[in-house]
Design an enzyme around this catalytic site. Structure first.
Site, PDB file in Angstrom:
ATOM      1  N   CYS A  70      26.393  20.473  88.465  1.00 57.71           N
ATOM      2  CA  CYS A  70      25.450  21.034  89.279  1.00 57.71           C
ATOM      3  C   CYS A  70      26.284  22.093  90.047  1.00 57.71           C
ATOM      4  O   CYS A  70      25.687  23.175  90.233  1.00 57.71           O
ATOM      5  CB  CYS A  70      24.646  19.994  90.080  1.00 57.71           C
ATOM      6  SG  CYS A  70      25.586  19.159  91.181  1.00 57.71           S
ATOM      7  N   HIS A 114      23.830  16.459  95.229  1.00 60.64           N
ATOM      8  CA  HIS A 114      23.472  17.602  94.358  1.00 60.64           C
ATOM      9  C   HIS A 114      23.921  19.015  94.982  1.00 60.64           C
ATOM     10  O   HIS A 114      24.069  18.858  96.239  1.00 60.64           O
ATOM     11  CB  HIS A 114      22.224  17.545  94.011  1.00 60.64           C
ATOM     12  CG  HIS A 114      21.555  18.382  92.759  1.00 60.64           C
ATOM     13  ND1 HIS A 114      22.193  18.384  91.807  1.00 60.64           N
ATOM     14  CD2 HIS A 114      20.275  19.342  92.736  1.00 60.64           C
ATOM     15  CE1 HIS A 114      21.521  19.242  90.998  1.00 60.64           C
ATOM     16  NE2 HIS A 114      20.570  19.723  91.587  1.00 60.64           N
ATOM     17  N   ASP A 128      16.701  25.952  91.543  1.00 50.20           N
ATOM     18  CA  ASP A 128      17.911  24.807  91.040  1.00 50.20           C
ATOM     19  C   ASP A 128      18.339  25.066  89.491  1.00 50.20           C
ATOM     20  O   ASP A 128      17.306  24.651  88.494  1.00 50.20           O
ATOM     21  CB  ASP A 128      17.374  23.550  91.275  1.00 50.20           C
ATOM     22  CG  ASP A 128      18.331  22.429  90.847  1.00 50.20           C
ATOM     23  OD1 ASP A 128      19.488  22.517  90.534  1.00 50.20           O
ATOM     24  OD2 ASP A 128      17.983  21.181  90.887  1.00 50.20           O
TER      25      ASP A 128
END
Length: 654
Positions: free
Chosen positions: A410, A454, A469
């Site tokens: 991520c 994250h 995202d």
């Protein structure tokens, strides 16, 4: 000889040493490797002396033993820390006292030092399991205290002990609920960096290392139904400075932002997107806390930071409970300086990525919505891979990721997206925190672990920061189902934690109990106590009813007590030994204690003919009561004893 002058048994001394070793284990968070080894050597020597039954050391010898050790501790005080130094001295005094133990009076000081040391264990641990362990060690010290003063043959009786605990429990509960709750008087020293959680900078690989930790990060309970899983973005850090490889927090986050409460208008505060929730954060030795969206209000133990973040007023060295009300909507821009800050680029680094951003800008302009959608399409349709084991990247990390490796986690996708958006003229920043968690439907709370760490992007459009995202494009399973569902089978093995099975379920059930312990016991703070006092004050309006109920309950208790007393008295009166004692209390004692009372009365009547009739009446009433079972004879027997007491005491022995 006084009990305090008796010698201590070897078993008592061995249990005391075992208890001190347990205290050493409790204080491991405050001890260094060398100091733990030093105390282990002391314990080893102490056990050897107990095994050899050596004579206790004299005070002079104790001073020569402990003085160098104490000087060594003071010499290392800066690296140990002031508070931790106190724990070292506390345990050192207990161990030193154990070397000089001989008589019971020598152990009194040791017991009180151990009481204090065990109580200090709550500074390091708030988990329910550790609390039970500390209470168990306190019970062991209490048993040693009992054995110190009790005769050697006496045993600790369980029934009186349980009665004492039952009597003390309401007092303890009342003190816990009503005694003023004091704020922490100190903070644990020497924690220069976080033990868990996100750091002040984000580079490729930082999140990957963190998600392999299965430890708890925090737990959340909502006032009402929880929001959809795709909205569980828990903001903790915002990274705005980019050097071409890594993202760092800007210096403005070191200053407190005062105007955060004015960001939300009254209309938005009443929106259906408002969410109230309570967070129980684990110890991280940071000050950053976790929140959703735009915080509108928060507990007194929090304070605002720039970029709509919150932080604790003190270092989180223990579990922290706080409440937040948030608005699940884009964040408003605070000032134009914030816009300019998030447009800055890292010079001439990553040239191929900057060229790609210029091409996208020519096609979509500086529209953040269209550019972010184009990036999502790029990651989704081209050969990009989501992996926990990405290749190492060099100086131009973004170029290598986008055009060579195309494999990342991520932080790789968030870093590349934010850089591309900035190069295309859209203010953007990287946000670090946690996404998702394990919802416990039966207990109605959310468990968020370190593996849920994250990173994502916030870009500015039309005066608001919007969430983007890129992981949702390349690995939507990560957002909708969790990290494990987005990884391959070999990569799942890298995640720590229980494997599926009964052990996992047992650990989860214990986690539920630990959560209730934290919320109802550890989380009972000044605010909750103030609410309790307000509720008690509100009950004063009904004081006549409360007084009547109290008097009624008190009357019932007194009636019950009186009834029990009369029943006990009646049973005593019905017992033969009771009436034998009553009669013999006014007569000369018999020569043999086992002589039947009727036989003794007959002998007294022969020796005292003038009182023979009185003695025969006494014998008849006694025999009617005891042998014939006539309870009506009890009253005349009692009256006869009371009326003729002087004459009966004046009888001559046969």
């Amino acid at each position: 000889m006084l009990a305090q002058e008796l010698q201590l048994s070897r078993r008592w001394q061995q249990l005391a040493v075992a208890l001190q070793f347990s205290i050493l284990l409790l204080f491991q968070n405050a001890f260094t490797l060398w100091s733990s080894a030093l105390f282990l050597l002391l314990f080893g020597w102490l056990l050897l002396r107990l095994y050899q039954q050596a004579e206790p050391l004299s005070p002079r010898q104790i001073n020569w033993l402990l003085a160098p050790l104490l000087l060594l501790l003071f010499w290392q005080a800066r690296s140990i820390g002031a508070m931790n130094l106190m724990f070292h001295i506390l345990l050192l005094s207990a161990v030193g006292r154990s070397f000089s133990l001989k008589l019971r009076r020598d152990a009194i000081q040791l017991l009180w030092v151990q009481y204090f040391a065990l109580s200090c264990g709550f500074i390091f641990y708030q988990q329910m399991l550790m609390a039970l362990l500390i209470f168990g060690l306190l019970a062991l010290n209490l048993m040693l205290h009992f054995q110190l003063f009790a005769p050697n043959s006496s045993q600790l009786k369980l029934k009186p002990l349980l009665k004492t605990v039952a009597l003390a429990l309401p007092i303890w509960l009342g003190l816990f609920l009503l005694f003023p709750r004091l704020p922490p008087l100190w903070q644990m020293p020497n924690q220069q960096q976080a033990s868990t959680g996100l750091g002040s900078e984000l580079d490729p690989g930082s999140i990957e290392r963190l998600v392999q930790n299965d430890a708890l990060a925090f737990r959340v309970s909502f006032n009402g139904p929880p929001p959809a899983r795709e909205l569980w973005y828990w903001r903790a850090k915002v990274y705005e400075h980019f050097d071409g490889r890594r993202w760092q927090e800007h210096s403005r986050f070191d200053r407190r932002q005062q105007q955060l409460t004015a960001l939300a208008t009254p209309a938005s505060s009443n929106s259906q997107n408002r969410l109230d929730y309570q967070v129980l954060a684990e110890s991280s030795f940071q000050r950053d806390v976790f929140s959703l969206g735009l915080p509108l209000s928060w507990s007194e133990n929090l304070q605002p930071r720039p970029a709509a973040l919150l932080q604790s007023t003190q270092l989180i060295s223990q579990r922290l409970s706080y409440q937040v009300s948030s608005l699940l909507s884009p964040l408003p821009l605070v000032a134009n300086a914030e816009r300019q800050l998030n447009l800055q680029q890292a010079g001439n680094s990553n040239p191929r990525s900057q060229q790609l951003a210029m091409q996208q800008q020519q096609q979509y302009g500086s529209d953040g919505h269209q550019l972010s959608a184009a990036l999502a399409t790029l990651f989704r349709e081209q050969a990009f891979y989501y992996t926990l084991e990405p290749p190492r990247l060099g100086a131009d990390a973004i170029d290598q990721f986008l055009f060579q490796t195309r494999s990342g986690f991520c932080s790789h996708y968030a870093s590349a997206s934010a850089m591309l958006l900035r190069a295309a003229g859209v203010p953007a920043r990287v946000v670090g925190g946690y996404q998702g968690g394990d919802w416990q439907a039966s207990q109605q709370y959310l468990i968020v672990r370190q593996r849920d760490a994250h990173a994502w992007v916030e870009y500015l459009q039309d005066g608001y920061w919007h969430l983007f995202d890129p992981t949702a494009a390349i690995a939507p399973e990560r957002i909708l189902q969790g990290l494990a569902q987005a990884l391959s089978e070999p990569e799942r093995a890298l995640l720590s934690g229980w494997q599926p099975g009964w052990l996992q379920q047992l650990a989860l059930q214990w986690s539920h109990l630990d959560y209730l312990w934290s919320v109802w016991v550890l989380g009972f703070d000044q605010n909750q106590q103030s609410v309790l006092w307000q509720q008690l004050a509100a009950l004063l309006h009904y004081w006549p009813l409360l007084v009547a109920i109290s008097l009624g309950v008190l009357s019932l208790l007194m009636a019950y007590t009186l009834l029990r007393y009369r029943q006990q008295r009646l049973r005593q009166q019905q017992a033969p030994d009771h009436w034998r004692r009553q009669v013999l209390s006014v007569l000369p004692p018999p020569g043999q204690s086992a002589e039947p009372l009727s036989h003794w009365l007959n002998r007294l009547a022969t020796a005292n003919p003038g009182q023979a009739e009185l003695l025969q009446q006494l014998r008849q009433h006694y025999e009617q009561l005891i042998f014939a079972g006539n309870q009506q004879a009890a009253y005349p027997l009692q009256q006869l004893i009371k009326r003729e007491r002087k004459q009966l005491r004046a009888l001559k022995r046969p």
